[in-house]
Structure formats: C-alpha cells, structure tokens
Design a protein around this motif. Structure first.
Motif, PDB file in Angstrom:
ATOM      1  N   ARG A 195       0.830  -1.204   0.000  1.00 29.35           N
ATOM      2  CA  ARG A 195       0.000   0.000   0.000  1.00 29.35           C
ATOM      3  C   ARG A 195       0.868   1.260   0.000  1.00 29.35           C
ATOM      4  N   GLU A 196       1.891   1.254   0.857  1.00 26.26           N
ATOM      5  CA  GLU A 196       2.782   2.410   0.949  1.00 26.26           C
ATOM      6  C   GLU A 196       3.536   2.627  -0.357  1.00 26.26           C
ATOM      7  N   ARG A 197       3.991   1.546  -0.966  1.00 23.17           N
ATOM      8  CA  ARG A 197       4.740   1.646  -2.218  1.00 23.17           C
ATOM      9  C   ARG A 197       3.870   2.198  -3.343  1.00 23.17           C
ATOM     10  N   ILE A 198       2.670   1.657  -3.485  1.00 22.28           N
ATOM     11  CA  ILE A 198       1.765   2.113  -4.545  1.00 22.28           C
ATOM     12  C   ILE A 198       1.383   3.569  -4.339  1.00 22.28           C
ATOM     13  N   CYS A 199       1.132   3.938  -3.094  1.00 23.03           N
ATOM     14  CA  CYS A 199       0.762   5.323  -2.791  1.00 23.03           C
ATOM     15  C   CYS A 199       1.901   6.267  -3.148  1.00 23.03           C
ATOM     16  N   ALA A 200       3.139   5.911  -2.787  1.00 21.90           N
ATOM     17  CA  ALA A 200       4.298   6.755  -3.078  1.00 21.90           C
ATOM     18  C   ALA A 200       4.509   6.901  -4.582  1.00 21.90           C
TER      19      ALA A 200
END
Length: 346
Positions: free
Chosen positions: A110-115
């Motif tokens: 989730r964090e990777r996709i958001c970034a």
C-alpha cells in the motif's frame, strides 16, 4: 478492453434510453445539463439501478435485468471522478489516496503504490495537506490518484473541469489527455463543453433528452454532425431551414439563397448549417451580396453579423468569424462558402 451499455430508466422529465459501445481511448458524451449524461455514468457505476437493460465491461456482466445480475459498485472495477471530486475534507492527501487501496492488503504494498502514485500525479510533498489547502488542479489530481491506485478497468469523468477557472482548465485539459492516454483502458468523459469534448475525446456521443443522437469519431462528428441538434451542440451558429432543389443543391428560404453542396442531398432534409469560420470574401462558390449589421471584437478575432441581400425580415443575422487583419473595409460586400462547408442536417 470494451464497454457495452444498453439501458433504460424512467426519469422525471423523460426516459433515459441509451445504447453504445466504447473501446480503448476516450469516449465523450456531450449534451446540455439535465439531458441524462451523469445519470448514464451513475447507472454504469452501480450507484443507480436502471429499470432494464444490460451493461458489460471487458466481458464481465455488470448489470442484466433479464438475468437478475446487478453487481455492487465495489465489484465493478469502475473508477468514477465526481464533478466536485468528493475528497474527504478531514483526511490528508495521502489518507485520501490510501482509501482507494481497498484491494491491497499488504501494508508495505500500500505504501509503495501510494508513493509511486504521488510521484506520477505530481503530488509529492503534498502528502500531509488537506483538500482545503490545495488548488483546484491539485484536488483534481488527488481525486484521480485515489481512483487509479485501485486499478479500474473503466474510468469515468463527470464534468471534470467545470469547477476550475478558464486558465487552469486549459492547462489541466492537456494534462488530463496525457493521463488518460497512459491509463490505456476505456474512459468516458461527460461534458457540456464542445471545446473540451473536441480536445479530449477520441469518439463523441451527442445526447439530448436521454437519447444518443449520434456516436462517431470526434473530428468526423464536428465535420458532419448530420442533425439540427448535432450542429447546434457542436457550435454551429448559422442554422436555417432548407429545401432540396437538386441532387447537389438546396434552397434556404430565410436567407433567400440557393447553395451548392459537395454531398448528395437526401430526402428528408430539414436544414443547413454553415459554421461562422466558413465564410470568405474570396470564396468563389455560393457567393452572394451581404450587408454587415454589427461587429463584436474579441481579443484575437472579430464576430461580424450580416444579412443576405434577399434575407427575410425578422430572421436572425448570420455570423461570420474572422481574424482582425481580414476585417472588411466596407459594410457592403460579397461572401461565399465552399460546397464542402454546407452542412446537410436531417
């Protein structure tokens, strides 16, 4: 990727009855406010249930009244950009985007996709801001980011530029065209602006009172709208009733002139249209004496109102749009237009 829609729904003032197929690229739906454009999107998204019909996205049936199929909105893989963007005002940019990652269960994922999405949408550095602290363009990009992280198969935009000022609208329209090209799937953009439709959409459907009047490649539709309503919606200022007088000739009673056409005139002709840019003082065909009645200056062009020598009293003036350097020196002159520029309307 394809979308097939064939639905009907009884509304207060008319019955929505639309059938169309959209494939990869951007399909526009152009029409006046209240004609059923947004209702069509809501039915596709599953927010509103049609009375009958069928909706199929990439081979998956989203709705079928006969087979009793009606998938929930979250099951349809459809991204819907609302007119007001519908951001959560008490959430930051990052929190708003994270709300779209409902299918991604891994926290690191989730964090990777958001970034990645923040960087792609040029929102890096704005993660901690709230919607009220953003410009209109930034709010639009956050709303799009929240949709795109969920990897929809279909992206729908409901009047995406209506809340923006003119200068920002032009800039974001160019950005949006690039983002939709990168999206790669089916996109539908609803608008009442013919300029937005022409610049943004690969194909265009004209809608009036709940019905699709025509659906074809955008440039082809502007070149030959085919109907009085279509000509008006695509910005033709000069429309007048006409009669067929030959295979390639029509008579326009209100203007008192005959016009030669480049296309054969079919039975059932209702009117002709001539766009304001299509007149010329040097045009050799369909040339008649005119009298200029008014001039309106725009920043880079002039709009000249004129009347034909034999034009009926009480009928509207004809509009001629031209660059300032070509402004005529006399109120009395002759104007013509090429046969290819006479729009035949049925």
């Amino acid at each position: 990727m394809s979308l097939y829609v064939d639905i009907r729904k009884k509304l207060e003032n008319f019955e929505l009855g639309v059938e169309f197929e959209a494939r990869d690229g951007v399909m526009g739906i152009l029409g006046a406010s209240g004609c059923g454009k947004s209702m069509t999107l809501k039915c596709i998204a599953g927010i509103v249930r049609p009375d009958s019909g069928r909706i199929v996205l990439d081979g998956v049936t989203l709705y079928d009244s006969e087979k009793k199929i009606n998938l929930k909105p979250q099951e349809r893989h459809v991204g819907y950009l609302f007119q007001n963007y519908a951001l959560f005002p008490n959430m930051t940019v990052k929190q708003n985007i994270m709300c779209g990652l409902v299918r991604e269960k891994d926290k690191a994922g989730r964090e990777r996709i958001c970034a990645e999405t923040l960087e792609t949408m040029q929102l890096s550095g704005l993660e901690a801001r709230y919607p009220a602290q953003l410009s209109g363009g930034q709010q639009q990009r956050v709303a799009l980011a929240r949709i795109l992280v969920n990897r929809p198969k279909l992206l729908m935009l409901d009047e995406p530029f209506s809340a923006l000022d003119t200068q920002l609208r032009e800039k974001l329209l160019v950005e949006m065209k690039g983002m939709l090209a990168d999206f790669g799937g089916v996109s539908i953009a609803v608008t009442h602006s013919r300029d937005e439709a022409y610049k943004l959409c690969d194909t265009l459907a004209l809608m009036d009172s709940g019905s699709i009047l025509s659906h074809m490649p955008t440039k082809q539709l502007f070149a030959d709208p085919g109907s009085v309503a279509g000509a008006a919606m695509t910005g033709c200022k000069n429309i007048a009733a006409a009669e067929k007088t030959g295979e390639y000739e029509v008579f326009v009673p209100d203007w008192g002139i005959r016009l030669t056409t480049s296309k054969p005139v079919k039975d059932g002709l209702k009117a002709v249209g001539i766009r304001a840019h299509y007149f010329g003082a040097k045009a050799a065909q369909n040339r008649y004496p005119v009298h200029i009645t008014n001039l309106v200056e725009e920043p880079f062009e002039d709009i000249i109102a004129f009347r034909y020598e034999g034009q009926k009293e009480g009928t509207p003036d004809v509009w001629w749009r031209l660059t300032k350097e070509n402004r005529p020196k006399s109120k009395e002159l002759e104007l013509g237009t090429a046969p290819a520029n006479v729009l035949l309307l049925y």
